[in-house]
Write a protein that holds these residues in place. Structure first.
Motif, PDB file in Angstrom:
ATOM      1  N   TYR A 247      92.056 -61.826 -43.582  1.00  0.00           N
ATOM      2  CA  TYR A 247      92.718 -62.664 -42.588  1.00  0.00           C
ATOM      3  C   TYR A 247      94.070 -63.109 -43.100  1.00  0.00           C
ATOM      4  CZ  TYR A 247      93.852 -66.369 -39.418  1.00  0.00           C
ATOM      5  OH  TYR A 247      94.504 -67.142 -38.511  1.00  0.00           O
TER       6      TYR A 247
ATOM      7  N   SER B 211      97.238 -63.771 -36.895  1.00  0.00           N
ATOM      8  CA  SER B 211      97.308 -64.732 -35.803  1.00  0.00           C
ATOM      9  C   SER B 211      98.711 -65.293 -35.696  1.00  0.00           C
ATOM     10  CB  SER B 211      96.326 -65.876 -36.017  1.00  0.00           C
ATOM     11  OG  SER B 211      96.818 -66.744 -36.994  1.00  0.00           O
TER      12      SER B 211
ATOM     13  N   LYS C  78     100.873 -59.055 -40.948  1.00  0.00           N
ATOM     14  CA  LYS C  78     101.669 -57.827 -40.848  1.00  0.00           C
ATOM     15  C   LYS C  78     102.236 -57.437 -42.205  1.00  0.00           C
ATOM     16  CE  LYS C  78     103.546 -58.027 -36.282  1.00  0.00           C
ATOM     17  NZ  LYS C  78     104.730 -58.122 -35.451  1.00  0.00           N
TER      18      LYS C  78
ATOM     19  N   LEU D 185      99.548 -55.899 -44.162  1.00  0.00           N
ATOM     20  CA  LEU D 185      99.275 -54.587 -43.579  1.00  0.00           C
ATOM     21  C   LEU D 185     100.264 -53.559 -44.088  1.00  0.00           C
ATOM     22  CD1 LEU D 185      97.647 -53.039 -41.355  1.00  0.00           C
ATOM     23  CD2 LEU D 185      99.508 -53.603 -39.816  1.00  0.00           C
ATOM     24  N   ALA D 186     101.525 -53.942 -44.150  1.00  0.00           N
ATOM     25  CA  ALA D 186     102.560 -53.009 -44.609  1.00  0.00           C
ATOM     26  C   ALA D 186     102.281 -52.581 -46.046  1.00  0.00           C
ATOM     27  CB  ALA D 186     103.934 -53.654 -44.493  1.00  0.00           C
TER      28      ALA D 186
ATOM     29  N   VAL E 109      99.369 -50.111 -46.084  1.00  0.00           N
ATOM     30  CA  VAL E 109      99.734 -48.803 -45.537  1.00  0.00           C
ATOM     31  C   VAL E 109     100.533 -48.013 -46.561  1.00  0.00           C
ATOM     32  CG1 VAL E 109     101.240 -47.727 -43.842  1.00  0.00           C
ATOM     33  CG2 VAL E 109      99.593 -49.425 -43.121  1.00  0.00           C
TER      34      VAL E 109
ATOM     35  N   CYS F   2      93.754 -48.686 -42.207  1.00  0.00           N
ATOM     36  CA  CYS F   2      93.673 -50.062 -41.717  1.00  0.00           C
ATOM     37  C   CYS F   2      93.549 -50.119 -40.210  1.00  0.00           C
ATOM     38  CB  CYS F   2      94.941 -50.835 -42.086  1.00  0.00           C
ATOM     39  SG  CYS F   2      95.198 -50.988 -43.822  1.00  0.00           S
ATOM     40  N   THR F   3      92.913 -51.196 -39.762  1.00  0.00           N
ATOM     41  CA  THR F   3      92.915 -51.555 -38.352  1.00  0.00           C
ATOM     42  C   THR F   3      93.588 -52.916 -38.261  1.00  0.00           C
ATOM     43  OG1 THR F   3      90.774 -50.491 -38.165  1.00  0.00           O
ATOM     44  CG2 THR F   3      91.453 -51.840 -36.319  1.00  0.00           C
ATOM     45  N   TYR F   4      94.384 -53.111 -37.237  1.00  0.00           N
ATOM     46  CA  TYR F   4      95.097 -54.379 -37.105  1.00  0.00           C
ATOM     47  C   TYR F   4      94.734 -55.017 -35.781  1.00  0.00           C
ATOM     48  CZ  TYR F   4      99.076 -57.605 -36.861  1.00  0.00           C
ATOM     49  OH  TYR F   4      99.871 -58.709 -36.756  1.00  0.00           O
ATOM     50  N   LEU F   5      94.396 -56.300 -35.816  1.00  0.00           N
ATOM     51  CA  LEU F   5      94.078 -56.981 -34.565  1.00  0.00           C
ATOM     52  C   LEU F   5      94.408 -58.459 -34.695  1.00  0.00           C
ATOM     53  CD1 LEU F   5      90.310 -57.681 -34.498  1.00  0.00           C
ATOM     54  CD2 LEU F   5      91.184 -56.025 -36.075  1.00  0.00           C
ATOM     55  N   LEU F   6      94.502 -59.109 -33.559  1.00  0.00           N
ATOM     56  CA  LEU F   6      94.730 -60.551 -33.584  1.00  0.00           C
ATOM     57  C   LEU F   6      93.379 -61.264 -33.607  1.00  0.00           C
ATOM     58  CD1 LEU F   6      97.690 -60.958 -31.100  1.00  0.00           C
ATOM     59  CD2 LEU F   6      97.725 -60.914 -33.573  1.00  0.00           C
ATOM     60  N   ILE F   7      93.409 -62.523 -33.922  1.00  0.00           N
ATOM     61  CA  ILE F   7      92.151 -63.216 -34.215  1.00  0.00           C
ATOM     62  C   ILE F   7      91.197 -63.235 -33.040  1.00  0.00           C
ATOM     63  CG2 ILE F   7      93.035 -65.517 -33.664  1.00  0.00           C
ATOM     64  CD1 ILE F   7      91.338 -66.464 -36.089  1.00  0.00           C
TER      65      ILE F   7
ATOM     66  N   GLY G 271      90.330 -60.913 -31.298  1.00  0.00           N
ATOM     67  CA  GLY G 271      89.553 -59.679 -31.248  1.00  0.00           C
ATOM     68  C   GLY G 271      88.450 -59.606 -32.277  1.00  0.00           C
ATOM     69  N   VAL G 272      88.303 -60.641 -33.099  1.00  0.00           N
ATOM     70  CA  VAL G 272      87.328 -60.572 -34.186  1.00  0.00           C
ATOM     71  C   VAL G 272      85.918 -60.388 -33.652  1.00  0.00           C
ATOM     72  CG1 VAL G 272      86.271 -61.888 -36.050  1.00  0.00           C
ATOM     73  CG2 VAL G 272      88.706 -61.867 -35.806  1.00  0.00           C
TER      74      VAL G 272
ATOM     75  N   ALA H  33      88.651 -62.591 -24.482  1.00  0.00           N
ATOM     76  CA  ALA H  33      88.535 -62.431 -25.940  1.00  0.00           C
ATOM     77  C   ALA H  33      88.905 -63.740 -26.617  1.00  0.00           C
ATOM     78  CB  ALA H  33      89.464 -61.323 -26.399  1.00  0.00           C
TER      79      ALA H  33
ATOM     80  N   LEU I 259      84.537 -67.065 -30.361  1.00  0.00           N
ATOM     81  CA  LEU I 259      84.963 -67.919 -31.466  1.00  0.00           C
ATOM     82  C   LEU I 259      84.901 -69.384 -31.044  1.00  0.00           C
ATOM     83  CD1 LEU I 259      88.057 -65.883 -32.679  1.00  0.00           C
ATOM     84  CD2 LEU I 259      85.884 -66.091 -33.844  1.00  0.00           C
TER      85      LEU I 259
ATOM     86  N   VAL J  77     100.034 -55.946 -29.454  1.00  0.00           N
ATOM     87  CA  VAL J  77      99.624 -56.498 -30.743  1.00  0.00           C
ATOM     88  C   VAL J  77     100.570 -56.008 -31.833  1.00  0.00           C
ATOM     89  CG1 VAL J  77      97.801 -56.470 -32.460  1.00  0.00           C
ATOM     90  CG2 VAL J  77      97.231 -56.720 -30.055  1.00  0.00           C
TER      91      VAL J  77
ATOM     92  N   LEU K  31     104.872 -48.627 -39.061  1.00  0.00           N
ATOM     93  CA  LEU K  31     103.472 -48.995 -39.262  1.00  0.00           C
ATOM     94  C   LEU K  31     102.560 -48.428 -38.190  1.00  0.00           C
ATOM     95  CD1 LEU K  31     103.326 -52.780 -40.178  1.00  0.00           C
ATOM     96  CD2 LEU K  31     102.669 -50.833 -41.571  1.00  0.00           C
TER      97      LEU K  31
ATOM     98  N   GLN L 184     100.368 -45.285 -38.599  1.00  0.00           N
ATOM     99  CA  GLN L 184      99.321 -45.146 -39.598  1.00  0.00           C
ATOM    100  C   GLN L 184      98.219 -46.167 -39.457  1.00  0.00           C
ATOM    101  OE1 GLN L 184     101.541 -45.027 -43.369  1.00  0.00           O
ATOM    102  NE2 GLN L 184     103.277 -44.770 -41.999  1.00  0.00           N
ATOM    103  N   VAL L 185      98.293 -46.961 -38.414  1.00  0.00           N
ATOM    104  CA  VAL L 185      97.341 -48.060 -38.299  1.00  0.00           C
ATOM    105  C   VAL L 185      96.646 -47.979 -36.942  1.00  0.00           C
ATOM    106  CG1 VAL L 185      97.192 -50.549 -38.081  1.00  0.00           C
ATOM    107  CG2 VAL L 185      98.673 -49.561 -39.792  1.00  0.00           C
ATOM    108  N   ASP L 186      95.343 -48.269 -36.947  1.00  0.00           N
ATOM    109  CA  ASP L 186      94.605 -48.408 -35.691  1.00  0.00           C
ATOM    110  C   ASP L 186      94.837 -49.798 -35.160  1.00  0.00           C
ATOM    111  OD1 ASP L 186      91.570 -46.594 -36.447  1.00  0.00           O
ATOM    112  OD2 ASP L 186      93.273 -46.089 -35.174  1.00  0.00           O
ATOM    113  N   VAL L 187      95.294 -49.905 -33.931  1.00  0.00           N
ATOM    114  CA  VAL L 187      95.552 -51.246 -33.405  1.00  0.00           C
ATOM    115  C   VAL L 187      94.585 -51.530 -32.266  1.00  0.00           C
ATOM    116  CG1 VAL L 187      97.266 -52.735 -32.359  1.00  0.00           C
ATOM    117  CG2 VAL L 187      97.970 -51.038 -34.019  1.00  0.00           C
ATOM    118  N   LEU L 188      93.969 -52.688 -32.311  1.00  0.00           N
ATOM    119  CA  LEU L 188      93.004 -53.031 -31.277  1.00  0.00           C
ATOM    120  C   LEU L 188      93.477 -54.227 -30.467  1.00  0.00           C
ATOM    121  CD1 LEU L 188      89.585 -52.804 -33.103  1.00  0.00           C
ATOM    122  CD2 LEU L 188      90.631 -51.166 -31.577  1.00  0.00           C
TER     123      LEU L 188
ATOM    124  N   PRO M  92      91.280 -56.070 -27.816  1.00  0.00           N
ATOM    125  CA  PRO M  92      90.131 -56.185 -26.915  1.00  0.00           C
ATOM    126  C   PRO M  92      90.361 -57.258 -25.849  1.00  0.00           C
ATOM    127  CG  PRO M  92      89.529 -56.647 -29.214  1.00  0.00           C
ATOM    128  CD  PRO M  92      91.004 -56.596 -29.143  1.00  0.00           C
TER     129      PRO M  92
END
Lengths: 483, 418
Positions: free
Chosen positions: A281, A308, A315, A318-319, A322, A328-333, A335-336, B315, B319, B361, B369, B372-376, B378
């Motif tokens: 996180y 977040s 980010k 993440l850089a 990479v 890696c997978t990137y998502l905002l909070i 989406g947890v 989404a 939480l 996102v 970036l 090379q990155v999976d971005v989700l 939801p």
């Protein structure tokens, strides 16, 4: 209290008890409630007076009326969040004045009462957030007496602009700045270094605190520095003493932070298995280091980087991942909830560890830890022991900090909303609705029940056991760690 | 399983399906309204001989719509609801016309029964006949509220039947009824078209319900929110917005709104509430746990309500719900009953997965970036019923455990799978 005397014509409530002619005794006779009532009346009367004055000006120059109010707005608007109530306070009489100019005198008192009510409401309702430390009034270093070294000024600016963020980064930057200060310092005649240097350093520390509240680790390190300064022998030559202090600082950084991080790296890497899916996180220097080292050593895993707003620090991490080649997978909070089912373990960093084992860390850490625990995913918090704090916090409100993000009410930055197809619709945020404010707490408190294990340089311990580490209790003895 | 033969109807259906597929039509209430209008068009213009033909046309329509956008559950809900209404109307009409046999108007023992039970009795007879006509098809037995031959609605055998699987009900009916199966012949065809006006008015009632759903849900708002409370909500929901605005007319409180990145629907909500005079504070989604210790209630909106009492919602709701549970704070969902869906899945969390544009996102400005990155990104979360305290709907306050009863009352079993 001077307002009591400055508007004598409107003060109707001066009691005739004792008929005291001089100022101070008269003041004491009014009770607190009466004084407050008096102030409210005078404020309202003042607003009415300016409103009455406005129709006279309205014919000549309608422009000056809005301009000063805008000026007031922009000045008062730089402090974010909690002090937003002062912006409304300056807004309200101005708008009352403008309205009165248009509608006529008999509406004046009505409107003024209403805005005074609104003001009172506003003050009441946002009270719960006012102790969150936001941008201080008067800006950086206001009201601090004493010379501030340029290195500290620069550092303060960097802190205030969020150019240096993160507990370790801030601590190391501060200690390096202190080394510069110590080397530049010259003991005045007839004073000892041990006593005077401590006094010299205090305003520097206050300056940094005015930029951003003291980080716990930074506070611990500075306390140690002060201890070392205080035990410098009076016989030691000045340059030797300064070199000795700088060496102590270097040792602190190297032992408590850099080497500690290497040890944590070893402990944490042992927990990573091939094929693991690790969730992180925001950004933690320790977590970043651990994962990159594990990957370089040949372990193969994947990472889900959760990020977040408003800081979006993930980010950066993440850089780095990479670059090394970690998938890696990137998502905002938000989406947890959708991905937690696939995660095998969670690595988190910390700003501070409290004595009951609760972790004070970037806002959102508690949410991630809580959801992971619900899904039986182990939560590992990686933290050096220098971040230990003797405090116990009951919730995230006891101590927190607000990010200096521009207030959506007053900033000219356009906030856009996206509909389902992703088309941005610009929402006009020039409206400056006094009912709307935004706060961005930077930290939150994760109770120890949400954490599986704390990985420190002294080993893997359950979070509630942190207070039993003997060396941490004897802080005055300096760098003793019981291993 | 027939398809739609009529070209005119097919054209209208295709218009709506393409809108749904492209997500030009999004949002529970809008989808429900458009679907109702389409079904009304179908009922007005379809040519059908028997009521079964109409039902199969509507089912074919519903199948197409649901296939176009399976994540808009209200589409299927409305179709199922209207099918249920059609059957009820047909049953009511079938019990009234003069060419009915004398003994079918009264119960066997000759006592008077209230009008409603007459309709349901006739309904059950109709379906018994319906079943007789299609005995070869292994379809689930449809509703049989009363046992033919029972004294009144409240007899013991009726209580026994309530809640049992319906194939058992049919077994019971054949055991208990002295006259055996009712006449299996279908009703004369001229009756079927004659109920068209009644059907259209029933559908218009559904439409009215949908149009006023925000007002009905918020009618008791002031009883749920008290003065000086701090309410937390997430993102934008028109139902919650109406609810909070209604409460603000009588109560003075503070609303914390989580911004719901990356759509930032929370900003829209905050602005709207502030414009209505509510003290609104916008917080980032990461701060939900931090502020939870001061929050008195969490009020969220639902996208779909499931038969087990769980919810698909925006989404971040899971939480907020878990954080609320940690602090023993009540979690309330405001939703119209048109969102109630009979769907069931063992892994609801997978059923809720729907992804929006990942560029919101991690966008093209991070070009290096992105590759090379999976971005989700939801869109929905599944919130299990254990975390929910109450549903505030247009038909009253309902605990999550009662949702399955509501499903049984609103929809017919054979429509669950279209």
């Amino acid at each position: 209290m001077t307002s009591v005397e400055s508007v004598p014509s409107t003060s109707t409530q001066v009691p005739a008890v004792g008929a005291a002619p001089d100022g101070p005794p008269q003041r004491k006779q009014l009770t607190k409630a009466e004084r407050r009532e008096l102030q409210e009346k005078q404020r309202a009367a003042k607003a009415a007076a300016t409103a009455a004055g406005a129709p006279a000006k309205a014919g000549n120059a309608p422009k000056p009326a809005p301009k000063p109010s805008q000026g007031q707005n922009t000045k008062a608007s730089t402090p974010a969040g909690a002090s937003g109530s002062t912006a409304t306070a300056s807004n309200a009489p101005a708008t009352a004045a403008k309205k009165a100019a248009k509608s006529g005198k008999e509406v004046d008192t009505q409107l003024v009462d209403k805005t005074a009510d609104l003001e009172a409401q506003r003050r009441h309702q946002t009270r719960i957030f006012t102790h969150f430390v936001g941008k201080k009034e008067g800006g950086l270093g206001a009201g601090i007496k004493g010379e501030i070294h340029p290195a500290i000024i620069r550092l303060g600016r960097q802190f205030a602009d969020m150019k240096i963020v993160g507990a370790n980064a801030r601590c190391i930057a501060a200690l390096v700045a202190f080394k510069t200060i110590i080397q530049d310092y010259i003991t005045p005649q007839n004073l000892t270094l041990a006593r005077d240097l401590t006094q010299y350093i205090s305003p520097q520390i206050s300056y940094l605190v005015s930029a951003r509240p003291m980080a716990v680790g930074m506070g611990n390190s500075i306390r140690e520095l002060k201890y070392h300064i205080s035990v410098v022998s009076i016989d030691m030559p000045e340059q030797d003493a300064k070199d000795h202090l700088c060496e102590q600082i270097d040792t602190y950084i190297s032992h408590r932070i850099v080497l500690a991080d290497s040890v944590i790296e070893e402990y944490a890497m042992a927990k990573i298995q091939n094929g693991a899916v690790i969730m992180t996180y925001a950004r933690s220097s320790v977590v970043e280091r651990v994962l990159i080292a594990a990957w370089t050593r040949g372990k193969r895993f994947s990472v889900k980087v959760v990020d977040s707003r408003p800081m979006l620090e993930g980010k950066n991490m993440l850089a780095q991942f990479v670059k090394v080649g970690i998938p890696c997978t990137y998502l905002l909070i938000n989406g947890v909830g959708s991905v937690i089912a696939e995660v095998s373990m969670v690595f988190l960093g910390a700003h501070a560890i409290n004595s009951n084992g609760s972790v004070y860390s970037r806002a959102g850490t508690a949410l991630v830890a809580m959801l992971a625990k619900e899904h039986s995913v182990p939560v590992l918090v990686l933290s050096e022991t220098y971040k230990y704090s003797n405090n116990i916090q009951l919730d995230s409100f006891t101590k927190n900090e607000l990010a200096p993000i521009p207030d959506p009410r007053t900033s000219s930055r356009r906030i856009t909303t996206r509909d389902r197809l992703g088309n941005e619709t610009d929402v006009d945020d020039e409206t400056r609705n006094p009912n709307l404010q935004s706060i961005n707490p930077l930290y939150d408190l994760t109770p120890h029940t949400h954490i599986t294990v704390l990985v420190t340089e002294v080993g893997l311990i359950p979070p509630s056991a942190i207070s039993t580490l003997a060396g941490l209790r004897d802080k005055d003895k300096g760098m003793q760690l019981s291993v | 399983m027939s398809d739609i033969a009529d070209a005119g109807i097919l054209k209208q259906v295709d218009l709506l399906t393409s809108k749904l597929r492209r997500r030009q039509l999004a949002g529970a209430q809008e989808s429900a309204m458009e679907t109702t209008l389409l079904i009304k068009y179908v009922v007005t213009n379809a040519k059908f001989g028997t009521i079964e033909e109409l039902i199969s046309i509507i089912k074919a329509t519903g199948r197409r719509l649901v296939e176009a956008q399976p994540k808009e559950h209200t589409v299927g809900n409305i179709v199922r609801r209207i099918l249920r209404l059609i059957r009820e109307e047909w049953a009511a009409a079938a019990s009234n016309p003069p060419q009915e046999d004398g003994d079918e108007e009264q119960n066997e023992d000759g006592s008077e029964t209230p009008k409603k039970s007459k309709a349901t009795l006739a309904y059950s007879k109709l379906l018994g006949s319906h079943l007789g006509a299609q005995a070869s098809i292994a379809s689930p037995i449809t509703r049989l509220r009363t046992v033919p031959g029972a004294d009144s609605q409240y007899s013991l055998s009726n209580f026994v039947l309530h809640g049992r699987p319906h194939r058992d009900a049919n077994m019971f009916s054949s055991i208990f009824s002295s006259s055996g199966r009712t006449d299996p012949t279908a009703k004369p065809s001229k009756n079927a078209e004659s109920i068209r006006p009644a059907l259209i008015s029933a559908i218009e009632e559904v439409l009215d319900d949908l149009e006023t759903v925000f007002d009905t849900v918020s009618s008791a708002a002031k009883d749920h929110i008290h003065s000086d409370e701090i309410i937390l909500t997430l993102g934008m929901s028109r139902t919650v917005e109406a609810f909070l605005k209604k409460a603000a007319m009588d109560r003075n409180y503070t609303a914390l709104i989580a911004e719901a990145a990356p759509s930032f629907s929370g900003h829209q909500m905050a602005r709207s509430l502030a414009a209505a005079g509510i003290n609104s504070i916008l917080i980032p989604d990461s701060a939900v746990y931090a502020v939870m210790s001061r929050v008195n209630k969490v009020i969220l909106g639902a996208h779909a309500i499931l038969a087990n009492g769980g919810v698909f919602s925006a989404a971040g709701s899971i939480l907020a719900a878990h954080a609320a549970q940690t602090h023993r704070t009540p979690v309330v969902f405001c939703a119209g009953q048109f969102k109630l869906s009979p769907l069931w899945n063992v892994y609801h969390a997978h059923g809720s997965l729907d992804f929006a544009n990942p560029a919101h996102v991690l966008g093209f400005e991070e070009g290096r970036l992105m590759d090379q990155v999976d971005v989700l990104n939801p869109t929905y979360d599944y919130v299990p019923p254990e975390l929910i305290n109450v549903f505030i709907t247009n038909d009253g306050d309902i605990p999550p455990a009662s949702m399955n009863r509501l499903v049984k009352e609103t929809y017919d079993d054979e429509d669950y799978q279209m």
